[in-house]
Design an enzyme around this catalytic site. Sequence first.
Site, PDB file in Angstrom:
ATOM      1  N   GLY A  46       0.849  -1.177   0.000  1.00 58.26           N
ATOM      2  CA  GLY A  46       0.000   0.000   0.000  1.00 58.26           C
ATOM      3  C   GLY A  46       0.891   1.235   0.000  1.00 58.26           C
ATOM      4  N   GLN A  51       3.060  10.021   1.165  1.00 58.37           N
ATOM      5  CA  GLN A  51       4.319   9.288   1.323  1.00 58.37           C
ATOM      6  C   GLN A  51       5.272   9.536   0.154  1.00 58.37           C
ATOM      7  OE1 GLN A  51       2.255   5.299   2.196  1.00 58.37           O
ATOM      8  NE2 GLN A  51       4.133   5.166   3.420  1.00 58.37           N
ATOM      9  N   CYS A  93       5.628   0.141   7.662  1.00 62.55           N
ATOM     10  CA  CYS A  93       5.280   1.299   6.831  1.00 62.55           C
ATOM     11  C   CYS A  93       6.497   1.674   5.994  1.00 62.55           C
ATOM     12  CB  CYS A  93       4.879   2.464   7.743  1.00 62.55           C
ATOM     13  SG  CYS A  93       4.442   3.960   6.824  1.00 62.55           S
ATOM     14  N   LEU A  94       6.270   1.931   4.717  1.00 60.76           N
ATOM     15  CA  LEU A  94       7.382   2.307   3.832  1.00 60.76           C
ATOM     16  C   LEU A  94       8.050   3.613   4.284  1.00 60.76           C
ATOM     17  CD1 LEU A  94       5.854   1.424   0.342  1.00 60.76           C
ATOM     18  CD2 LEU A  94       7.561   0.139   1.646  1.00 60.76           C
ATOM     19  N   HIS A 135      -4.788   1.600   7.304  1.00 56.27           N
ATOM     20  CA  HIS A 135      -3.434   2.162   7.390  1.00 56.27           C
ATOM     21  C   HIS A 135      -3.270   3.328   6.403  1.00 56.27           C
ATOM     22  CE1 HIS A 135       1.103   1.549   7.844  1.00 56.27           C
ATOM     23  NE2 HIS A 135       1.030   2.321   6.777  1.00 56.27           N
ATOM     24  N   GLU A 136      -3.736   3.131   5.169  1.00 50.21           N
ATOM     25  CA  GLU A 136      -3.534   4.164   4.134  1.00 50.21           C
ATOM     26  C   GLU A 136      -4.420   5.383   4.378  1.00 50.21           C
ATOM     27  OE1 GLU A 136      -0.961   3.769   2.514  1.00 50.21           O
ATOM     28  OE2 GLU A 136      -0.725   1.624   2.822  1.00 50.21           O
ATOM     29  N   HIS A 139      -2.871   7.609   6.792  1.00 44.11           N
ATOM     30  CA  HIS A 139      -1.837   8.464   6.191  1.00 44.11           C
ATOM     31  C   HIS A 139      -2.442   9.769   5.675  1.00 44.11           C
ATOM     32  CE1 HIS A 139       2.026   6.466   6.208  1.00 44.11           C
ATOM     33  NE2 HIS A 139       1.548   5.345   5.703  1.00 44.11           N
TER      34      HIS A 139
HETATM   35 ZN    ZN Z   1       2.436   3.512   5.782  1.00 38.81          ZN
END
Ligand code: ZN
Length: 178
Positions: A46, A51, A93-94, A135-136, A139
Amino acid sequence: MALLRLRTLGDPILRSPSAEVTTFDADLASFADDMLETMDDAPGVGLAAPQVGRAVRLFVYDARDEDEPARGSMVNPTIVWMSEETEEMEEGCLSIPDTYFPVVRSVAVRVEAVDLTGSPLEVEAQGFLARIFQHEIDHLDGILFIDRLAPELRKEAMRALRDQDFGMAPPSRPRRAL
Ligand code: ZN
């Protein structure tokens, strides 16, 4: 298609609420393509627009490995229902590399959004896909998964992140991040 630069913890854009998308044009479609490519390259399951440096309400996802196959993008998403039933699962998380902690989330959600052309869509998801959506969408509100940790775990996470800054983090295992 192009790879976009991933923003990481400490970048203020990750803490800013994102704006609604109002223009559904070729630029938006190509940005979503670049986000999918960047997510695949990371690799992740995701990725939300802030991000990669754009504070707009758009995320992409890929849960094709899971029971509930799905890949795509969502624009201006809202969680309109979430199950009272929750489950705990390790998350990463990236934007917070090499950091994985268990997060409690609803096992199912219903999300209303629009697609890249502005047409309405509604998706009900459960399990891993429901987790990705939660999660997204966090963000897009400037919320990171470490904010959702139980207080003790959050302390541990902050300690681990501090250690990483000093280059003392243990070698990372390959995991999936969002
Ligand atoms: Zn994330």
